[in-house]
Enzyme design. Structure first.
Site: not given
Length: 451
Positions: A93, A95, A126, A157-158, A162
């Site tokens: 991811h 984000d 991350d 993701e953070e 959804e």
């Protein structure tokens, strides 16, 4: 097999030669504060997704940026391998978490800075470090892929992810693969190759206690007046016993972990426990963190000590984070916790619950043929160090969605993260050696998978 099989030593040399470019890639990505929950950073998120799509397109991927149902930009793509070959999907991811209190950072959070052999910056581990590991692996393999490759780079993701969960269900053809590599975890320690095989499910819930129409003076009414804060505290205290075990009535909390085990001292060092503090629970640290449920109070509404008055609070609220292990349904566990709190919050006060999204737990089957090849690739990349199986107390709900949607797929979780990375905290960093070894693992896998 690839058209011309590449020796692991050759791939290692190629990855070494690419590490300067990997650092430049990571510096570019870290400079884009792609925080999905921060509406002021929409342009940064858009720019981050565009950079990712272009970087993989340069490697022969047909890429697409899709604005998902939660407004986040995800990047998906595909690159064909030899005819009839199996498919590997690579997930990460782009984000990141907010920087938080920037005064706690020793270097600017959105600038990649090398210090003491590590690369510092928000998202360096991350999860932009994992994204760069994917890129570096593919560059090392070049045109000698042994398999088809799908690309899945999430944009929220953070914030719960959804949007991508919905995309999996509405456009499953973008995700279908024989092996799905989730690049969003990491190793037990630097240089210890680790596959995460268990994730706990999760939900957050806001609990609000109401006892009075208005606040009343603690001098005039303190004692007989129903106290919302005290009632809430009493209920929260009932969720654990004196040893720290979770004590939600009806919820199993005695499970055992069968993989890697921490000693108490190792766990204290890993989490940075202060001298004299205890490791909680009647199980081992691995039992408690990976195999048993846990409730954490992650927020509470109360006047600050600088602003409080001598008054009894009419209402009080807390945000709880509930984690449940594989084999336990998250919603069922939440129902038990709600019933428990309704019973144990005293004095007839009103109690309201506002639960958040429910994420399921995940457990990997490590006996399949893809895992055999992945473990062999990882062992080679780590110079023969045996691969460890570990759990993760956190949650990656996408793993459960993918497992439910593609029951034939093997799902593996790995990555550049390890305890020194301080993900989600000030001064997040990545060990470039971990990025190198992760990239080499994937390069060996992608050049041999299915052969």
């Amino acid at each position: 097999m690839s058209p011309v099989e590449i020796a692991p030593e050759t791939l290692a040399d190629r990855v070494d030669d690419l590490m300067g470019r990997a650092r430049d890639d990571l510096a570019t990505l870290v400079a884009l504060p792609s925080i999905h929950i921060d509406h002021a950073q929409v342009e940064a998120s858009t720019a981050s997704a565009a950079w990712v799509a272009e970087a993989f397109a340069e490697l022969g991927f047909a890429t697409e940026v899709i604005v998902t149902s939660d407004g986040s930009p995800a990047v998906v793509g595909h690159r064909a391998g030899p005819e009839g070959s199996p498919t590997v999907a690579l997930y990460s991811h782009h984000d990141v978490q907010p920087a938080g209190d920037e005064s706690l950072w020793e270097t600017p959070p959105f600038e990649l800075v090398e210090r003491d052999g590590r690369w510092y910056g928000r998202g360096s581990a991350d999860c932009k470090g994992n994204l760069v590991a994917h890129l570096t692996a593919l560059r090392a393999v070049g045109d000698q892929l042994a398999c088809n490759v799908r690309l899945i780079i999430e944009g929220s993701e953070e914030a719960g992810g959804e949007g991508l969960d919905t995309l999996v269900r509405t456009r499953p053809e973008l995700f279908d693969a024989d092996l799905i590599v989730i690049g969003d975890t990491g190793n037990l320690a630097v240089g210890i190759p680790t596959l995460t095989t268990s994730l706990r499910g999760v939900t957050n819930v806001k609990v609000t206690v109401s006892a009075l129409k208005n606040g009343v003076h603690s001098g005039g009414a303190g004692g007989p007046a129903p106290d919302a804060m005290a009632a809430l505290i009493a209920g929260l205290a009932s969720l654990r016993n004196e040893r720290g075990d979770t004590t939600i009535e009806g919820l199993q909390a005695d499970q055992k972990w069968t993989g890697f085990e921490f000693t108490d001292d190792q766990f204290r060092e890993t989490v940075g426990a202060l001298p004299g503090t205890e490791v909680l629970g009647t199980g081992t640290p691995a039992d408690m963190a990976w195999s048993r449920p846990a409730v954490t109070v992650i927020g509470i509404d109360a006047p600050s000590t600088a602003e409080c008055a001598a008054a009894i609070m009419p209402t009080a609220s807390a945000m709880l984070n509930l984690r449940v292990p594989p084999g336990t349904d998250t919603r069922a566990a939440y129902d038990l916790m709600e019933a428990h709190l309704r019973k144990h919050i005293p004095w007839g006060v009103e109690v309201q619950f506002e639960p958040d999204t429910f994420g399921g737990a995940f457990s990997a089957d490590v006996t399949g043929p893809a895992y055999v090849q992945l473990i062999d690739a990882m062992t080679t990349a780590y110079d023969g160090v045996p691969v460890q199986f570990a759990g993760q107390g956190g949650s990656i709900p996408l793993s459960t969605v993918l497992a439910q949607t593609f029951p034939h797929a093997e799902i593996a979780l790995l990555g550049v993260e390890e305890p020194l990375c301080a993900i989600h905290a000030p001064n997040e960093s990545v060990d470039p050696g971990e990025l190198r070894r992760t990239a080499l693992t994937e390069a060996i896998l992608l050049s041999t998978f299915g052969g």
